[in-house]
Design a protein around this motif. Structure first.
Motif, PDB file in Angstrom:
ATOM      1  N   LYS A   6      15.972   3.418  11.385  1.00 34.46           N
ATOM      2  CA  LYS A   6      15.042   2.313  11.585  1.00 34.46           C
ATOM      3  C   LYS A   6      15.727   1.169  12.317  1.00 34.46           C
ATOM      4  O   LYS A   6      16.792   0.711  11.912  1.00 34.46           O
ATOM      5  N   LEU A  47       4.852   1.399   4.986  1.00 41.83           N
ATOM      6  CA  LEU A  47       4.772  -0.023   5.323  1.00 41.83           C
ATOM      7  C   LEU A  47       5.513  -0.297   6.629  1.00 41.83           C
ATOM      8  O   LEU A  47       5.347  -1.331   7.256  1.00 41.83           O
ATOM      9  N   ALA A  48       6.389   0.633   6.978  1.00 41.26           N
ATOM     10  CA  ALA A  48       7.096   0.537   8.249  1.00 41.26           C
ATOM     11  C   ALA A  48       7.193   1.964   8.791  1.00 41.26           C
ATOM     12  O   ALA A  48       7.061   2.922   8.035  1.00 41.26           O
ATOM     13  N   ARG A  49       7.376   2.051  10.104  1.00 43.32           N
ATOM     14  CA  ARG A  49       7.444   3.379  10.705  1.00 43.32           C
ATOM     15  C   ARG A  49       8.855   3.677  11.169  1.00 43.32           C
ATOM     16  O   ARG A  49       9.514   2.814  11.742  1.00 43.32           O
ATOM     17  N   ARG A  70       0.560   8.925   0.363  1.00 43.91           N
ATOM     18  CA  ARG A  70       0.425   7.636  -0.329  1.00 43.91           C
ATOM     19  C   ARG A  70      -0.202   7.780  -1.696  1.00 43.91           C
ATOM     20  O   ARG A  70       0.101   7.027  -2.615  1.00 43.91           O
ATOM     21  N   VAL A  81       4.718 -10.562  -5.145  1.00 40.25           N
ATOM     22  CA  VAL A  81       3.453 -10.897  -4.495  1.00 40.25           C
ATOM     23  C   VAL A  81       2.277 -10.744  -5.457  1.00 40.25           C
ATOM     24  O   VAL A  81       2.323  -9.945  -6.384  1.00 40.25           O
ATOM     25  N   GLN A  95      -7.129  -2.297  -7.532  1.00 32.10           N
ATOM     26  CA  GLN A  95      -6.072  -1.386  -7.115  1.00 32.10           C
ATOM     27  C   GLN A  95      -6.467   0.055  -7.426  1.00 32.10           C
ATOM     28  O   GLN A  95      -6.226   0.947  -6.619  1.00 32.10           O
ATOM     29  N   TYR A  98      -8.938   1.265  -4.770  1.00 27.11           N
ATOM     30  CA  TYR A  98      -8.335   1.624  -3.478  1.00 27.11           C
ATOM     31  C   TYR A  98      -7.843   3.068  -3.493  1.00 27.11           C
ATOM     32  O   TYR A  98      -7.723   3.700  -2.450  1.00 27.11           O
ATOM     33  N   TYR A  99      -7.516   3.566  -4.684  1.00 29.02           N
ATOM     34  CA  TYR A  99      -7.066   4.955  -4.796  1.00 29.02           C
ATOM     35  C   TYR A  99      -8.226   5.881  -5.151  1.00 29.02           C
ATOM     36  O   TYR A  99      -8.019   7.030  -5.520  1.00 29.02           O
TER      37      TYR A  99
ATOM     38  N   GLY B  85       1.857 -12.136   1.327  1.00 33.53           N
ATOM     39  CA  GLY B  85       2.467 -10.829   1.151  1.00 33.53           C
ATOM     40  C   GLY B  85       1.611  -9.841   0.385  1.00 33.53           C
ATOM     41  O   GLY B  85       1.951  -8.675   0.289  1.00 33.53           O
ATOM     42  N   VAL B  88       0.217  -5.969   1.079  1.00 35.77           N
ATOM     43  CA  VAL B  88       0.758  -4.641   0.698  1.00 35.77           C
ATOM     44  C   VAL B  88      -0.170  -3.915  -0.268  1.00 35.77           C
ATOM     45  O   VAL B  88      -0.200  -2.697  -0.286  1.00 35.77           O
ATOM     46  N   PHE B  89      -0.940  -4.678  -1.050  1.00 31.65           N
ATOM     47  CA  PHE B  89      -1.839  -4.015  -2.004  1.00 31.65           C
ATOM     48  C   PHE B  89      -2.861  -3.126  -1.300  1.00 31.65           C
ATOM     49  O   PHE B  89      -3.325  -2.153  -1.887  1.00 31.65           O
ATOM     50  N   VAL B  90      -3.238  -3.491  -0.075  1.00 34.62           N
ATOM     51  CA  VAL B  90      -4.170  -2.631   0.652  1.00 34.62           C
ATOM     52  C   VAL B  90      -3.464  -1.730   1.658  1.00 34.62           C
ATOM     53  O   VAL B  90      -4.061  -0.811   2.193  1.00 34.62           O
ATOM     54  N   LEU B  91      -2.177  -1.995   1.904  1.00 32.35           N
ATOM     55  CA  LEU B  91      -1.442  -1.123   2.834  1.00 32.35           C
ATOM     56  C   LEU B  91      -0.841   0.085   2.118  1.00 32.35           C
ATOM     57  O   LEU B  91      -0.656   1.133   2.720  1.00 32.35           O
ATOM     58  N   LEU B  92      -0.533  -0.072   0.834  1.00 29.31           N
ATOM     59  CA  LEU B  92       0.073   1.036   0.089  1.00 29.31           C
ATOM     60  C   LEU B  92      -0.922   2.167  -0.225  1.00 29.31           C
ATOM     61  O   LEU B  92      -0.557   3.333  -0.150  1.00 29.31           O
ATOM     62  N   TYR B  97      -7.743   3.414   8.351  1.00 34.51           N
ATOM     63  CA  TYR B  97      -7.943   2.178   9.091  1.00 34.51           C
ATOM     64  C   TYR B  97      -9.426   1.925   9.331  1.00 34.51           C
ATOM     65  O   TYR B  97      -9.850   0.793   9.481  1.00 34.51           O
ATOM     66  N   ARG B 244      -5.219   0.922  14.013  1.00 34.52           N
ATOM     67  CA  ARG B 244      -4.607   2.237  13.980  1.00 34.52           C
ATOM     68  C   ARG B 244      -3.147   2.180  14.412  1.00 34.52           C
ATOM     69  O   ARG B 244      -2.296   2.891  13.891  1.00 34.52           O
ATOM     70  N   SER B 245      -2.869   1.307  15.371  1.00 36.15           N
ATOM     71  CA  SER B 245      -1.488   1.224  15.867  1.00 36.15           C
ATOM     72  C   SER B 245      -0.558   0.620  14.819  1.00 36.15           C
ATOM     73  O   SER B 245       0.653   0.763  14.900  1.00 36.15           O
ATOM     74  N   GLY B 246      -1.129  -0.042  13.819  1.00 39.45           N
ATOM     75  CA  GLY B 246      -0.288  -0.663  12.795  1.00 39.45           C
ATOM     76  C   GLY B 246       0.335  -1.968  13.250  1.00 39.45           C
ATOM     77  O   GLY B 246       1.184  -2.530  12.565  1.00 39.45           O
ATOM     78  N   ARG B 250       2.198  -2.651   9.965  1.00 39.32           N
ATOM     79  CA  ARG B 250       3.193  -1.647   9.577  1.00 39.32           C
ATOM     80  C   ARG B 250       4.275  -1.647  10.645  1.00 39.32           C
ATOM     81  O   ARG B 250       4.063  -1.163  11.743  1.00 39.32           O
ATOM     82  N   HIS B 251       5.416  -2.241  10.321  1.00 42.53           N
ATOM     83  CA  HIS B 251       6.462  -2.465  11.320  1.00 42.53           C
ATOM     84  C   HIS B 251       6.959  -1.158  11.932  1.00 42.53           C
ATOM     85  O   HIS B 251       7.347  -0.253  11.247  1.00 42.53           O
TER      86      HIS B 251
END
Ligand SMILES: Nc1ncnc2c1ncn2[C@@H]1O[C@H](COP(=O)(O)OP(=O)(O)OP(=O)(O)O)[C@@H](O)[C@H]1O
Ligand SMILES: [Mg+2]
Lengths: 295, 251
Positions: A6, A47-49, A70, A81, A95, A98-99, B85, B88-92, B97, B244-246, B250-251
Motif C-alpha cells: 500500500k 476501507l482502502a484499496r 465484508r 468514532v 448497523q 446495513y447487514y 469519521g 466507516v459505519f456505512v463503508l464497512l 454503491y 463506484r471508484s471509491g 476508500r483510499h
C-alpha cells in the motif's frame, strides 16, 4: 494475504505482506506506531484499496467478492468514532440493518449486557464516556455475528474491569469458533490471549510465530544480582548484560546454572544482598525484534 | 434491500430529529422572501395575465427552497460523516454503491419535498394558488431535486472541510438558483441576459415547475423537460461512477 502493498502518495505503508490466519485462530498483529497495522486492516475491510497483492476473508476476495467478504468481517476501528445524532440502541439497530438484519433485538440486548452498556441503551452516543464509546464500537462490529473479528486497539482507554470482561467476551466468541485478529500496544494482552503473533515493522512482517515459540526462541532469562559495592567476580563477567538500579543483569539461559553461580559467589566470599529472576516476556522479544534482532 | 431501507431511514431520521433547523428554518426564509418581495412588487409587476405577482413568486420560491435543501441534505450529511469519521459505519457493511447512492438521493429528495410542501402550505395564506398540471409539478420537482441531491453528494464527497462546501453553496448553488427566474420572468430581462438564461438549466426547472401551476411559462414544458431530464440522468451517472471508484471514500 498475498504480497499486500500500500502506497499513500509517497508513503510506502505496506511493503509486501504475506500472512495466513487460520479459521478459529486468536491472532495478534503487533508493531510500533506507523508500522502499518491499521493500513493492513483497512485493506481487509475495503476501507482502502491495495496498491498490489490480494487478500481473502473466509475465501472471499476483498475486492472482487466484496459483499461476501465484508459480511464475514466485523471491524472495531482504532479511531473513536460515533454518530452524535443517535442513541446507542438506534446505532446498533441501524448497523444490523446495513447487514440486512431486520430483527436483531435479542442479540443486541446480549451485546449490550456483555459490554456493560445495557443502562445506556437509550442514551445519545455523544454523552457516552470515551471507554463507553469504544465498547459501542465493539458492539457495532459484532451485530452481524461475523466469523472474523478484527479489533484495532480495542482496549485503549477502557478501564481495567471492562478490559477483563471484554476479553472474557471475545475469548468466548473465539471458543465458539470466531477468528480473532487483534492489534494492541499492551503486549501482555497479546501474550495471554493470542496463540500466534506477527510483528510488523515499516510495512514488513519481521516476526511471525506461535506466541509460546517466540518466547522460547528468545531463550532469555536474566538473573538480577545485588552485591552492593563489591566487584563482580571474574567468572561472571561473560554473562554480564548491564546494570539496572545498581544490580548486575546476568544472562541465565539455563536454570540449573543458578546453583553453580551461587556456589561460586560463596567461594569468592561475596555476600548476596538480593537476587531476582526475570523471565523474558513478549515485550522483550518485541523490543529485540524492533531493534533489528531476530526473534 | 434491507441495507438500502436502513440507510434511507437513518438519513431521514438525521434531518427529522433537527426539524427546526432543517425544515422550519428554510420555510421561514422563504416566507420572508415572500413577504418582502410581494409587498414591494405586488402593485407594480404582473408577469402573466390573471396571475398576481405573489402567486407568480410562489412556485419559484418553492422550487428554490427544494433545490437548496436537497443539496444541503446530502452534502452536509456526507461531510459530517467524513469529518467525524463515522462514515466507516456505512463503508464497512456490504452496501453496494447503488444502495448508497439511492439512500442519499431519496433522503435529499424527502428533505427537499418536506421544505417545498411547507413553503406551499404557508403560501396559500398569501395568494390564490392553483395547480393546473400536477403531473408537471411533480416531474419537475423530482428531476430538479435529483440534480441538486446529486450535486450535494458529489460536493460532500469531494469537500475536505466545511469551507469547501460553503464555496460550492455560495458560488454555484446560490447564483444558479437566484439567476434562474425565481423572482422575475426572463422576458423582462434585456435580450442578452435572456439568452444567457437559456444556458442555465435551473431556469428550465423553475419555468417548467411554474408551468405546472399556471399553465403558462417562458418556454414549453416539454422543451424544459428535454433539458432537465438528461441533465439529471447525467449527474446521477456521474455520481454513481464517483461512488463506484471509491474516490475520497476508500483510499
Ligand atoms: N490515509 C492516509 N494517508 C496518508 N498516509 C497514511 C494514511 N494512513 C496511514 N498512513 C501512513 O501509513 C503508515 C502506516 O500507518 P498505520 O496507521 O497503518 O500505522 P499503525 O501501525 O496502525 O500505527 P498505530 O500503532 O499508531 O495505530 C504511516 O506512515 C502513516 O502515516
Ligand atoms: Mg493503527
Amino acid at each position: 494475504m498475498r504480497g499486500l502493498e500500500k502506497h499513500y502518495g509517497r508513503v510506502h505503508a505496506l511493503r509486501g505482506v504475506d500472512l495466513d490466519i487460520a479459521e478459529g485462530e486468536f491472532f495478534a498483529l503487533l508493531g510500533p506506531n506507523g508500522a502499518g497495522k491499521t493500513t493492513l486492516i483497512s485493506l481487509l475491510a475495503g476501507l482502502a484499496r491495495a496498491s498490489a497483492g490480494s487478500a481473502e476473508i473466509m475465501g472471499f476476495d476483498v475486492t472482487r467478492e466484496y459483499r461476501r467478504a465484508r459480511r464475514a468481517l466485523g471491524v472495531v476501528p482504532q479511531e473513536l468514532v460515533y454518530d452524535p445524532f443517535f442513541t446507542v440502541r438506534e446505532t446498533l439497530v441501524f448497523q444490523s440493518g446495513y447487514y440486512g438484519l431486520r430483527d436483531n433485538r435479542a442479540w443486541i440486548d446480549e451485546l449490550l449486557a456483555n459490554l456493560g452498556l445495557a443502562d445506556k441503551a437509550d442514551a445519545y452516543t455523544r454523552v457516552l464516556s470515551g471507554g463507553m464509546k469504544r465498547r459501542l464500537l465493539v458492539a457495532q462490529a459484532l451485530v452481524h455475528k461475523p466469523p472474523v473479528i478484527v479489533l484495532d486497539e480495542p482496549t485503549a482507554g477502557v478501564d481495567v474491569e471492562l478490559r477483563q470482561s471484554l476479553w472474557a467476551f471475545i475469548r468466548r466468541l473465539n471458543q465458539q469458533g470466531h477468528t480473532i485478529l487483534l492489534t494492541t500496544h499492551y503486549l501482555e494482552e497479546a501474550e495471554t490471549l493470542c496463540e500466534r503473533v506477527a510483528m510488523l515493522k515499516e510495512g514488513r512482517v519481521v516476526a511471525l510465530d506461535r506466541t509460546a515459540d517466540l518466547l522460547r526462541g528468545a531463550a532469555e532469562r536474566h538473573l538480577l544480582l545485588d552485591i552492593g559495592q563489591q566487584p563482580l567476580p571474574e567468572f561472571l563477567r561473560a554473562r554480564l548484560k548491564g546494570m539496572e538500579d545498581g544490580r548486575h543483569v546476568l544472562d541465565l539461559p539455563d536454570f540449573s546454572e543458578l546453583e553453580t553461580i551461587l556456589a561460586g559467589l560463596r567461594a569468592a566470599g561475596i555476600g548476596v544482598r538480593d537476587l531476582a529472576l526475570r523471565e523474558v516476556d513478549l515485550e522483550d522479544v518485541f523490543l529485540k525484534v524492533m531493534r533489528g534482532g531476530r526473534a | 434491500m434491507t441495507g438500502f431501507m436502513t440507510l434511507l431511514r437513518k438519513e431521514i431520521l438525521r434531518f427529522w430529529k433537527v426539524l427546526l433547523q432543517t425544515i422550519a428554518a428554510p420555510v421561514l426564509t422563504a416566507l420572508l422572501y415572500l413577504l418582502i418581495f410581494s409587498h414591494v412588487l405586488e402593485a407594480h409587476v404582473q408577469v402573466y395575465p390573471g396571475v398576481s405577482y405573489t402567486a407568480f413568486l410562489m412556485p419559484g420560491l418553492i422550487m428554490m427552497s427544494m433545490m437548496q435543501n436537497a443539496f444541503a441534505n446530502s452534502s452536509s450529511s456526507l461531510i459530517q460523516s467524513k469529518i467525524t469519521g463515522n462514515i466507516v459505519f456505512v463503508l464497512l457493511p456490504p452496501l453496494s454503491y447503488l444502495e448508497f447512492f439511492l439512500a442519499y438521493l431519496v433522503a435529499a429528495l424527502a428533505r427537499g419535498f418536506a421544505v417545498g410542501v411547507g413553503v406551499l402550505l404557508v403560501g396559500v395564506f398569501f395568494a390564490d394558488i392553483e395547480m393546473r398540471h400536477p403531473g408537471w409539478v411533480l416531474a419537475f420537482a423530482l428531476a430538479s431535486g435529483t440534480v441538486f441531491a446529486c450535486i450535494g453528494i458529489l460536493a460532500g464527497i469531494w469537500a475536505d472541510k466545511f469551507d469547501h462546501l460553503a464555496g460550492v453553496q455560495n458560488f454555484v448553488i446560490m447564483p444558479l438558483t437566484f439567476l434562474s427566474g425565481v423572482f422575475y420572468s426572463i422576458h423582462s430581462l434585456p435580450a442578452f441576459w435572456q439568452s444567457v438564461s437559456h444556458f442555465n438549466p435551473v431556469f428550465y426547472m423553475i419555468d417548467g415547475f411554474r408551468y405546472g401551476f399556471f399553465g403558462q411559462g417562458d418556454v414549453d414544458p416539454w422543451l424544459g423537460m428535454a433539458v432537465v431530464l438528461p441533465f439529471a440522468l447525467l449527474l446521477a451517472v456521474a455520481t454513481l461512477m464517483m461512488l463506484r471508484s471509491g474516490y475520497k471514500l476508500r483510499h
